[in-house]
Design an enzyme around this catalytic site. Structure first.
Site, mmCIF file in Angstrom:
data_model
loop_
_atom_site.group_PDB
_atom_site.id
_atom_site.type_symbol
_atom_site.label_atom_id
_atom_site.label_comp_id
_atom_site.label_asym_id
_atom_site.label_seq_id
_atom_site.Cartn_x
_atom_site.Cartn_y
_atom_site.Cartn_z
ATOM 1 N N LYS A 50 33.761 46.647 90.519
ATOM 2 C CA LYS A 50 34.833 46.014 90.230
ATOM 3 C C LYS A 50 35.324 44.877 89.290
ATOM 4 O O LYS A 50 34.181 44.297 88.776
ATOM 5 C CB LYS A 50 35.515 45.898 91.884
ATOM 6 C CG LYS A 50 35.698 46.815 92.726
ATOM 7 C CD LYS A 50 36.252 46.460 94.047
ATOM 8 C CE LYS A 50 36.388 47.486 94.969
ATOM 9 N NZ LYS A 50 36.907 47.024 96.265
ATOM 10 N N TYR B 191 43.113 55.088 94.804
ATOM 11 C CA TYR B 191 43.506 54.571 96.024
ATOM 12 C C TYR B 191 44.469 55.192 96.893
ATOM 13 O O TYR B 191 45.263 54.692 97.579
ATOM 14 C CB TYR B 191 43.440 53.108 96.005
ATOM 15 C CG TYR B 191 42.086 52.357 95.880
ATOM 16 C CD1 TYR B 191 41.160 52.410 96.481
ATOM 17 C CD2 TYR B 191 42.139 51.386 94.649
ATOM 18 C CE1 TYR B 191 39.932 51.774 96.671
ATOM 19 C CE2 TYR B 191 40.703 50.752 94.759
ATOM 20 C CZ TYR B 191 39.705 50.911 95.766
ATOM 21 O OH TYR B 191 38.602 50.074 95.812
ATOM 22 N N ASN C 77 35.650 42.110 96.844
ATOM 23 C CA ASN C 77 34.371 42.432 97.421
ATOM 24 C C ASN C 77 33.576 43.430 96.385
ATOM 25 O O ASN C 77 32.611 44.324 96.710
ATOM 26 C CB ASN C 77 34.739 43.466 98.783
ATOM 27 C CG ASN C 77 35.443 44.411 98.570
ATOM 28 O OD1 ASN C 77 35.830 44.915 97.654
ATOM 29 N ND2 ASN C 77 35.554 45.217 99.519
ATOM 30 N N HIS D 246 33.132 49.280 94.545
ATOM 31 C CA HIS D 246 33.611 50.461 95.135
ATOM 32 C C HIS D 246 32.711 51.564 95.581
ATOM 33 O O HIS D 246 31.675 51.692 94.553
ATOM 34 C CB HIS D 246 35.012 51.232 94.588
ATOM 35 C CG HIS D 246 35.089 52.396 95.069
ATOM 36 N ND1 HIS D 246 35.937 52.556 96.175
ATOM 37 C CD2 HIS D 246 35.008 53.396 94.671
ATOM 38 C CE1 HIS D 246 36.274 53.996 96.422
ATOM 39 N NE2 HIS D 246 35.378 54.634 95.389
ATOM 40 N N GLU E 74 36.781 61.592 93.035
ATOM 41 C CA GLU E 74 36.707 60.599 92.336
ATOM 42 C C GLU E 74 35.971 60.812 91.176
ATOM 43 O O GLU E 74 36.265 60.409 90.103
ATOM 44 C CB GLU E 74 35.908 59.383 93.217
ATOM 45 C CG GLU E 74 36.959 58.993 94.363
ATOM 46 C CD GLU E 74 36.198 57.916 95.380
ATOM 47 O OE1 GLU E 74 35.159 57.610 95.006
ATOM 48 O OE2 GLU E 74 36.964 57.536 96.221
#
Ligand code: IDP
Ligand code: MG
Length: 143
Positions: free
Chosen positions: A3, A43, A106, A109, A120
């Site tokens: 990310k 998402y 965080n 992913h 994905e």
């Protein structure tokens, strides 16, 4: 996918290294600043969550590194390497448990199943991945 915070914090090499050392095979990788629409698709299962707008804002705050790693049970192995969604619940030794604190930053992913991985991969790498024989596989998997 690493990310935006992972890229900005210089953790790309560290994260890739953990997947490599585990024995997984890298078959696709790219640096990209995805559009809001692309991330909303990525998402889409979380669209009704209250944190969805802030998640999209976070994910569009800078470039990401999208990757595909292959191997036996790769999706669940990958999730083990990541740790829990909440970094404070993640064990030391995991990526989130070693390098971050907030759920909204965080670092990484990971696909949560083989089915979502396929979805994905189709979204991020519509031209497919690079298939090849990884010679070390014969030392990673029991013959
Ligand atoms: P995962 O990334 O561990 O698969 P998901 O439930 O799929 O977790 O959520 C996607 C991302 O949305 C998380 O990695 C995190 O950045 C963010 N997120 C999830 N739950 C919350 C929350 O309760 N508050 C804020 N952000 C959240
Ligand atoms: Mg998820």
């Amino acid at each position: 996918m690493i990310k935006p915070d992972g890229v900005q914090r210089g953790l790309v090499g560290e994260i890739i290294s953990r997947f490599e050392r585990r024995g997984l095979k890298l078959v696709a990788i790219k640096v990209e600043s995805p559009s809001k629409e692309h991330l909303e698709k990525h998402y889409s299962d979380l669209a009704s969550k209250p944190f969805f707008p802030s998640l999209i804002k976070y994910m569009t705050s800078g470039p990401v590194v999208a990757m595909v790693w292959e191997g036996r049970g790769a999706a669940s192995l990958g999730r083990q390497l990541l740790g829990q969604t909440n970094p404070t619940a993640s064990a030391p030794g995991t990526i989130r448990g070693d390098f971050c604190i907030d759920m909204g930053s965080n670092l990484i992913h990971g696909s949560d199943s083989q089915e979502s991985a396929q979805k994905e991969i189709d979204l991020w790498f519509p031209n497919g991945v690079t298939e090849y024989q990884l010679d070390s596989a014969k030392w990673v998997y029991e013959q």
